[in-house]
Design a protein around this motif. Structure first.
Motif, PDB file in Angstrom:
ATOM      1  N   GLN A   4       0.847  -1.185   0.000  1.00 53.14           N
ATOM      2  CA  GLN A   4       0.000   0.000   0.000  1.00 53.14           C
ATOM      3  C   GLN A   4       0.892   1.247   0.000  1.00 53.14           C
ATOM      4  OE1 GLN A   4      -3.366   0.283  -0.059  1.00 53.14           O
ATOM      5  NE2 GLN A   4      -3.058   2.496  -0.205  1.00 53.14           N
ATOM      6  N   PRO A   5       0.829   2.068  -1.077  1.00 52.89           N
ATOM      7  CA  PRO A   5       1.667   3.280  -1.108  1.00 52.89           C
ATOM      8  C   PRO A   5       1.178   4.310  -0.088  1.00 52.89           C
ATOM      9  CG  PRO A   5       0.159   3.260  -2.957  1.00 52.89           C
ATOM     10  CD  PRO A   5       0.021   1.930  -2.289  1.00 52.89           C
ATOM     11  N   ILE A   6       2.125   5.054   0.519  1.00 55.04           N
ATOM     12  CA  ILE A   6       1.822   6.169   1.404  1.00 55.04           C
ATOM     13  C   ILE A   6       2.099   7.455   0.615  1.00 55.04           C
ATOM     14  CG2 ILE A   6       2.405   7.312   3.572  1.00 55.04           C
ATOM     15  CD1 ILE A   6       3.466   4.607   4.551  1.00 55.04           C
ATOM     16  N   VAL A   7       1.086   8.273   0.423  1.00 53.39           N
ATOM     17  CA  VAL A   7       1.237   9.471  -0.405  1.00 53.39           C
ATOM     18  C   VAL A   7       0.965  10.719   0.427  1.00 53.39           C
ATOM     19  CG1 VAL A   7       0.596   8.232  -2.493  1.00 53.39           C
ATOM     20  CG2 VAL A   7      -1.177   9.334  -1.148  1.00 53.39           C
ATOM     21  N   ASP A   8       1.577  11.843  -0.014  1.00 52.51           N
ATOM     22  CA  ASP A   8       1.305  13.113   0.661  1.00 52.51           C
ATOM     23  C   ASP A   8       0.102  13.784   0.032  1.00 52.51           C
ATOM     24  OD1 ASP A   8       2.131  14.162  -1.718  1.00 52.51           O
ATOM     25  OD2 ASP A   8       4.114  14.813  -0.983  1.00 52.51           O
ATOM     26  N   GLU A   9      -0.177  15.054   0.467  1.00 56.41           N
ATOM     27  CA  GLU A   9      -1.373  15.738  -0.027  1.00 56.41           C
ATOM     28  C   GLU A   9      -1.304  16.023  -1.524  1.00 56.41           C
ATOM     29  OE1 GLU A   9       1.616  18.623   1.692  1.00 56.41           O
ATOM     30  OE2 GLU A   9       0.665  16.718   2.234  1.00 56.41           O
ATOM     31  N   ASN A  10      -0.092  15.958  -2.111  1.00 62.19           N
ATOM     32  CA  ASN A  10       0.058  16.197  -3.545  1.00 62.19           C
ATOM     33  C   ASN A  10       0.074  14.907  -4.352  1.00 62.19           C
ATOM     34  OD1 ASN A  10       0.301  19.033  -3.165  1.00 62.19           O
ATOM     35  ND2 ASN A  10       2.456  18.731  -2.522  1.00 62.19           N
ATOM     36  N   GLY A  11      -0.085  13.844  -3.679  1.00 66.66           N
ATOM     37  CA  GLY A  11      -0.108  12.553  -4.381  1.00 66.66           C
ATOM     38  C   GLY A  11       1.253  11.931  -4.582  1.00 66.66           C
ATOM     39  N   ALA A  12       2.297  12.526  -4.060  1.00 67.81           N
ATOM     40  CA  ALA A  12       3.639  11.950  -4.206  1.00 67.81           C
ATOM     41  C   ALA A  12       3.813  10.788  -3.239  1.00 67.81           C
ATOM     42  CB  ALA A  12       4.696  13.026  -3.925  1.00 67.81           C
ATOM     43  N   VAL A  13       4.441   9.762  -3.723  1.00 66.73           N
ATOM     44  CA  VAL A  13       4.661   8.568  -2.912  1.00 66.73           C
ATOM     45  C   VAL A  13       5.800   8.804  -1.934  1.00 66.73           C
ATOM     46  CG1 VAL A  13       5.255   6.133  -2.929  1.00 66.73           C
ATOM     47  CG2 VAL A  13       3.814   7.073  -4.742  1.00 66.73           C
ATOM     48  N   LEU A  14       5.497   8.695  -0.642  1.00 68.74           N
ATOM     49  CA  LEU A  14       6.503   8.880   0.397  1.00 68.74           C
ATOM     50  C   LEU A  14       7.100   7.571   0.867  1.00 68.74           C
ATOM     51  CD1 LEU A  14       4.655  11.560   2.556  1.00 68.74           C
ATOM     52  CD2 LEU A  14       6.341  11.941   0.746  1.00 68.74           C
ATOM     53  N   GLY A  15       6.349   6.530   0.747  1.00 67.58           N
ATOM     54  CA  GLY A  15       6.818   5.228   1.221  1.00 67.58           C
ATOM     55  C   GLY A  15       5.781   4.153   0.919  1.00 67.58           C
ATOM     56  N   ILE A  16       6.031   3.003   1.445  1.00 66.43           N
ATOM     57  CA  ILE A  16       5.162   1.844   1.167  1.00 66.43           C
ATOM     58  C   ILE A  16       4.922   1.089   2.466  1.00 66.43           C
ATOM     59  CG2 ILE A  16       4.922  -0.359  -0.057  1.00 66.43           C
ATOM     60  CD1 ILE A  16       6.744   0.777  -2.217  1.00 66.43           C
ATOM     61  N   VAL A  17       3.671   0.734   2.706  1.00 67.39           N
ATOM     62  CA  VAL A  17       3.329  -0.149   3.820  1.00 67.39           C
ATOM     63  C   VAL A  17       3.125  -1.556   3.256  1.00 67.39           C
ATOM     64  CG1 VAL A  17       1.651  -0.706   5.602  1.00 67.39           C
ATOM     65  CG2 VAL A  17       2.265   1.669   5.172  1.00 67.39           C
ATOM     66  N   SER A  18       3.845  -2.504   3.777  1.00 67.47           N
ATOM     67  CA  SER A  18       3.749  -3.881   3.298  1.00 67.47           C
ATOM     68  C   SER A  18       3.158  -4.766   4.386  1.00 67.47           C
ATOM     69  CB  SER A  18       5.139  -4.400   2.918  1.00 67.47           C
ATOM     70  OG  SER A  18       5.074  -5.782   2.604  1.00 67.47           O
ATOM     71  N   GLN A  19       2.186  -5.559   4.011  1.00 70.80           N
ATOM     72  CA  GLN A  19       1.604  -6.522   4.946  1.00 70.80           C
ATOM     73  C   GLN A  19       1.388  -7.839   4.218  1.00 70.80           C
ATOM     74  OE1 GLN A  19      -1.874  -5.255   7.041  1.00 70.80           O
ATOM     75  NE2 GLN A  19      -2.242  -7.236   7.951  1.00 70.80           N
ATOM     76  N   GLY A  20       1.757  -8.914   4.844  1.00 72.55           N
ATOM     77  CA  GLY A  20       1.596 -10.210   4.186  1.00 72.55           C
ATOM     78  C   GLY A  20       1.435 -11.329   5.182  1.00 72.55           C
ATOM     79  N   SER A  21       1.176 -12.510   4.667  1.00 69.06           N
ATOM     80  CA  SER A  21       1.034 -13.689   5.523  1.00 69.06           C
ATOM     81  C   SER A  21       1.598 -14.906   4.808  1.00 69.06           C
ATOM     82  CB  SER A  21      -0.435 -13.931   5.873  1.00 69.06           C
ATOM     83  OG  SER A  21      -1.203 -14.064   4.698  1.00 69.06           O
ATOM     84  N   ASP A  22       2.199 -15.790   5.582  1.00 69.67           N
ATOM     85  CA  ASP A  22       2.791 -17.015   5.048  1.00 69.67           C
ATOM     86  C   ASP A  22       1.697 -18.050   4.813  1.00 69.67           C
ATOM     87  OD1 ASP A  22       4.175 -19.305   4.463  1.00 69.67           O
ATOM     88  OD2 ASP A  22       5.616 -19.111   6.097  1.00 69.67           O
ATOM     89  N   VAL A  23       1.486 -18.436   3.547  1.00 66.69           N
ATOM     90  CA  VAL A  23       0.464 -19.436   3.219  1.00 66.69           C
ATOM     91  C   VAL A  23       1.116 -20.707   2.685  1.00 66.69           C
ATOM     92  CG1 VAL A  23      -1.333 -17.730   2.777  1.00 66.69           C
ATOM     93  CG2 VAL A  23       0.184 -18.412   0.920  1.00 66.69           C
ATOM     94  N   THR A  24       2.378 -20.912   3.076  1.00 63.56           N
ATOM     95  CA  THR A  24       3.106 -22.097   2.592  1.00 63.56           C
ATOM     96  C   THR A  24       2.376 -23.382   2.955  1.00 63.56           C
ATOM     97  OG1 THR A  24       5.192 -20.910   2.846  1.00 63.56           O
ATOM     98  CG2 THR A  24       5.309 -23.314   2.651  1.00 63.56           C
ATOM     99  N   GLU A  25       1.889 -23.439   4.188  1.00 61.81           N
ATOM    100  CA  GLU A  25       1.224 -24.671   4.647  1.00 61.81           C
ATOM    101  C   GLU A  25      -0.013 -24.980   3.805  1.00 61.81           C
ATOM    102  OE1 GLU A  25      -0.854 -26.432   8.722  1.00 61.81           O
ATOM    103  OE2 GLU A  25       0.378 -24.621   8.798  1.00 61.81           O
ATOM    104  N   GLN A  26      -0.808 -23.924   3.491  1.00 65.13           N
ATOM    105  CA  GLN A  26      -2.015 -24.155   2.682  1.00 65.13           C
ATOM    106  C   GLN A  26      -1.664 -24.618   1.275  1.00 65.13           C
ATOM    107  OE1 GLN A  26      -1.423 -21.675   4.900  1.00 65.13           O
ATOM    108  NE2 GLN A  26      -3.171 -20.267   4.908  1.00 65.13           N
ATOM    109  N   VAL A  27      -0.641 -23.972   0.672  1.00 65.95           N
ATOM    110  CA  VAL A  27      -0.266 -24.324  -0.706  1.00 65.95           C
ATOM    111  C   VAL A  27       0.259 -25.752  -0.781  1.00 65.95           C
ATOM    112  CG1 VAL A  27       1.282 -23.796  -2.617  1.00 65.95           C
ATOM    113  CG2 VAL A  27       0.176 -21.935  -1.361  1.00 65.95           C
ATOM    114  N   LEU A  28       1.163 -26.090   0.145  1.00 65.46           N
ATOM    115  CA  LEU A  28       1.708 -27.454   0.148  1.00 65.46           C
ATOM    116  C   LEU A  28       0.619 -28.467   0.468  1.00 65.46           C
ATOM    117  CD1 LEU A  28       5.153 -26.902   1.932  1.00 65.46           C
ATOM    118  CD2 LEU A  28       4.639 -26.991  -0.522  1.00 65.46           C
TER     119      LEU A  28
END
Length: 267
Positions: free
Chosen positions: A50-74
């Motif tokens: 998820q990009p983090i943007v300022d009031e002008n729409g410029a990208v300041l950074g990125i928020v990353s969130q995820g989960s390990d689904v290795t067990e489900q796939v295997l």
């Protein structure tokens, strides 16, 4: 992660006014993680950048969130393999039953000796019995049938006399119906409970056909019983279905978590 697709996705999110800077849930398979002592192992993840943007729409950074689904796939892969093995077992059993039917038909056409016919009858992979009259008296029974019910002394006895444990399970009523109507009945994965010892009842699952034996006037004079014990296949199918339900539940949980994360990032 040098050649990982997730890195490419992240790089596109750092570009202002890039269409790809919108929320982009992505599944990356075959993500490779290093393990201590060298070597690599496949991992599988669900993630959101998820990009983090300022009031002008410029990208300041990125928020990353995820989960390990290795067990489900295997687990899904193992499930697929188990399903293929089960399907192969069913194909082999079906072929064996077809061979038995062809052998019986050939014996009738060629009028081969009774001794040889009895040998084929006994060695048939599925259980077979021939019943006579409205009381369903055992005339012929092969070895597979005797092993299924755990009884040897069947010839000359009625089904209700020889198999009292089966009373109330619906099988006798089906035999009566076939004899009265002259129409066959097919059962698939039908539960059968038998008393193995005075204190132990075992559960079996059977596929079977009750085929009426008709005289020249079209009236039933007996019933030809043929089938197979599919207990192992039924148990395997139940395990597969249970595993599928568990996987679906896990996927729903992870999906709900991702949706919640996305909603939180938008506020």
């Amino acid at each position: 992660l040098k050649d990982d697709r997730s890195v490419d996705v992240m790089m596109t999110l750092t570009t202002p006014n890039c269409p790809a800077a919108e929320e982009l849930p992505t599944m990356v398979e075959n993500a490779v993680a290093s393990i201590p002592g060298g070597g690599k192992v496949d991992s599988f993840i669900d993630f959101v950048y998820q990009p983090i943007v300022d009031e002008n729409g410029a990208v300041l950074g990125i928020v990353s969130q995820g989960s390990d689904v290795t067990e489900q796939v295997l687990g899904a892969r193992a499930l697929g393999e188990k399903q293929r093995e089960l399907e192969q077992t069913i194909v082999e059993r079906t072929r064996a039953l077809e061979d038995a039917r062809e052998a019986l038909a050939l014996a009738s056409q060629l009028q081969i000796s009774n001794t040889f016919f009895q040998s084929l009858f006994e060695q048939a992979p599925g259980f077979i019995a021939v019943l006579k009259g409205p009381d369903h008296v055992f005339v012929l029974v092969n070895d597979a049938y005797r092993k299924l019910v755990g009884r040897q002394d069947l010839a000359g006895r009625t089904v209700r006399e020889a198999l009292p444990d089966v009373e109330g399970q619906g099988f006798f009523e089906l035999l009566d119906k076939v004899y009265q109507t002259g129409k066959p009945v097919l059962g698939q994965s039908v539960q059968l409970e038998l008393r193995e010892t005075p204190s132990k009842i075992v559960t079996r699952f059977v596929d079977f056909v009750y085929q009426p034996i008709l005289n020249a006037q079209g009236q039933a004079v007996g019933i030809f019983v043929q089938g197979s014990d599919v207990t192992k296949q039924k148990v395997a199918q139940d395990e597969v279905q249970k595993y599928q339900r568990e996987l679906e539940h896990l996927v729903q949980e992870r999906t709900a978590e991702l949706q919640s994360a996305q909603a939180a990032l938008q506020h």
